[in-house]
Design a protein around this motif. Structure first.
Motif, short mmCIF file in Angstrom:
data_model
loop_
_atom_site.label_atom_id
_atom_site.label_comp_id
_atom_site.label_asym_id
_atom_site.label_seq_id
_atom_site.Cartn_x
_atom_site.Cartn_y
_atom_site.Cartn_z
N ALA A 8 0.85 -1.19 0.00
CA ALA A 8 0.00 0.00 0.00
C ALA A 8 0.88 1.24 0.00
O ALA A 8 1.96 1.26 0.58
CB ALA A 8 -0.91 -0.01 1.22
N GLY A 9 0.41 2.27 -0.69
CA GLY A 9 1.14 3.53 -0.74
C GLY A 9 0.93 4.24 -2.05
O GLY A 9 0.19 3.77 -2.92
N GLU A 10 1.60 5.38 -2.19
CA GLU A 10 1.53 6.16 -3.42
C GLU A 10 2.89 6.08 -4.10
O GLU A 10 3.92 6.31 -3.48
CB GLU A 10 1.18 7.62 -3.13
CG GLU A 10 1.00 8.44 -4.37
CD GLU A 10 0.42 9.82 -4.08
OE1 GLU A 10 0.71 10.72 -4.88
OE2 GLU A 10 -0.29 9.98 -3.08
N ILE B 138 -2.05 2.55 -4.13
CA ILE B 138 -2.55 1.28 -3.63
C ILE B 138 -3.10 1.55 -2.22
O ILE B 138 -2.33 1.94 -1.33
CB ILE B 138 -1.44 0.20 -3.56
CG1 ILE B 138 -0.70 0.07 -4.90
CG2 ILE B 138 -2.01 -1.13 -3.09
CD1 ILE B 138 -1.53 -0.41 -6.05
N PRO B 139 -4.41 1.39 -2.01
CA PRO B 139 -4.99 1.72 -0.71
C PRO B 139 -4.59 0.72 0.39
O PRO B 139 -4.28 -0.44 0.10
CB PRO B 139 -6.49 1.69 -0.96
CG PRO B 139 -6.67 0.82 -2.16
CD PRO B 139 -5.40 0.93 -2.97
N ALA C 120 -9.97 -3.93 0.33
CA ALA C 120 -11.20 -3.80 -0.45
C ALA C 120 -11.21 -2.50 -1.26
O ALA C 120 -12.06 -2.30 -2.12
CB ALA C 120 -12.42 -3.84 0.47
N GLY C 121 -10.25 -1.63 -1.01
CA GLY C 121 -10.17 -0.36 -1.73
C GLY C 121 -9.74 -0.54 -3.17
O GLY C 121 -9.19 -1.57 -3.55
N GLN C 122 -9.96 0.47 -3.95
CA GLN C 122 -9.67 0.42 -5.39
C GLN C 122 -8.33 1.11 -5.68
O GLN C 122 -8.17 2.29 -5.43
CB GLN C 122 -10.80 1.15 -6.14
CG GLN C 122 -10.80 0.96 -7.61
CD GLN C 122 -11.10 -0.45 -8.06
OE1 GLN C 122 -10.35 -0.95 -8.89
NE2 GLN C 122 -12.11 -1.10 -7.55
N ALA D 261 9.25 0.71 -12.24
CA ALA D 261 9.61 0.28 -10.89
C ALA D 261 8.83 1.20 -9.97
O ALA D 261 8.89 2.42 -10.10
CB ALA D 261 11.10 0.43 -10.67
N LEU D 262 8.04 0.62 -9.09
CA LEU D 262 7.20 1.43 -8.21
C LEU D 262 8.04 1.97 -7.06
O LEU D 262 8.43 1.22 -6.16
CB LEU D 262 6.00 0.64 -7.71
CG LEU D 262 5.05 0.16 -8.82
CD1 LEU D 262 3.87 -0.57 -8.23
CD2 LEU D 262 4.58 1.33 -9.69
N ASN D 263 8.32 3.27 -7.12
CA ASN D 263 9.09 3.95 -6.08
C ASN D 263 8.17 4.86 -5.28
O ASN D 263 7.44 5.66 -5.87
CB ASN D 263 10.21 4.80 -6.72
CG ASN D 263 11.15 3.95 -7.53
OD1 ASN D 263 11.57 2.88 -7.10
ND2 ASN D 263 11.48 4.40 -8.73
#
Length: 183
Positions: free
Chosen positions: A5-7, A47-48, A52-54, A179-181
């Motif tokens: 989870a994160g931005e 990513i919440p 169940a979050g979107q 790459a998700l940073n």
């Protein structure tokens, strides 16, 4: 997908955005299948915390920064002059002077064991229509995906030359990796 989870911030510093065009028509042998890279794009993946979050995805691409990196096929190899001419043709076909950016905003994501289908809205050439991305996570955590953009759906007339004997296929393949940073 097992992304924490994160931005996450994505763009050329952490990935690639590639367009692939394909030739068709009677004079297809004279043209080239092209690999075009976006050198200026940015996005966010959220990513919440709540399972169940979107998840959400938003991306903006500067169409002025599309560059031909490879051309295969054709009667002769692409020169730097050919690449510049193709860039000018892209600017005209995409009407970059009026609509410089393409944007994608997700509306729904369906996640299944390391892959996802992300549905959203693509705004291109002043029109907005649905677009679906196929996304998967690789072992190293990089996210890769594909989409197909049918130009005529966005009011774009695919490039043609030699009095219509050489044409680009209406569908342009889009490939991306990131790459998700954390942002």
């Amino acid at each position: 997908m097992a992304v924490a989870a994160g931005e996450y911030v994505i763009g050329p510093q952490s990935g690639r955005l590639i367009l692939r065009t394909f030739r068709q028509g009677v004079a297809a042998k004279a043209g080239h299948d092209l690999v075009i890279e976006a050198s200026d794009w940015e996005g966010r993946v959220v990513i919440p915390e709540d399972p169940a979050g979107q998840p959400t995805v938003s991306v903006r691409v500067d169409l002025e920064a599309l560059n031909v990196v490879e051309g295969t096929g054709g009667v002769k190899p692409l020169t730097d002059g050919d690449k510049q001419q193709i860039k000018q043709n892209m600017r005209k076909v995409l009407n970059v002077g009026r609509d410089r950016y393409a944007t994608f905003t997700s509306t729904r994501a369906q996640i299944h064991n390391g892959s996802a289908v992300v549905e959203g809205e693509l705004t291109l050439a002043g029109q907005t229509h649905p677009l679906q991305l196929e996304v998967r996570q690789q072992d190293d955590g990089t996210v890769v995906g594909t989409a197909s953009v049918v130009q005529s759906r966005w009011g774009i007339k695919p490039y043609s030359g030699f009095f219509g004997a050489l044409k680009l296929r209406d569908a342009v393949d889009v490939e991306f990796s990131a790459a998700l940073n954390p942002g």
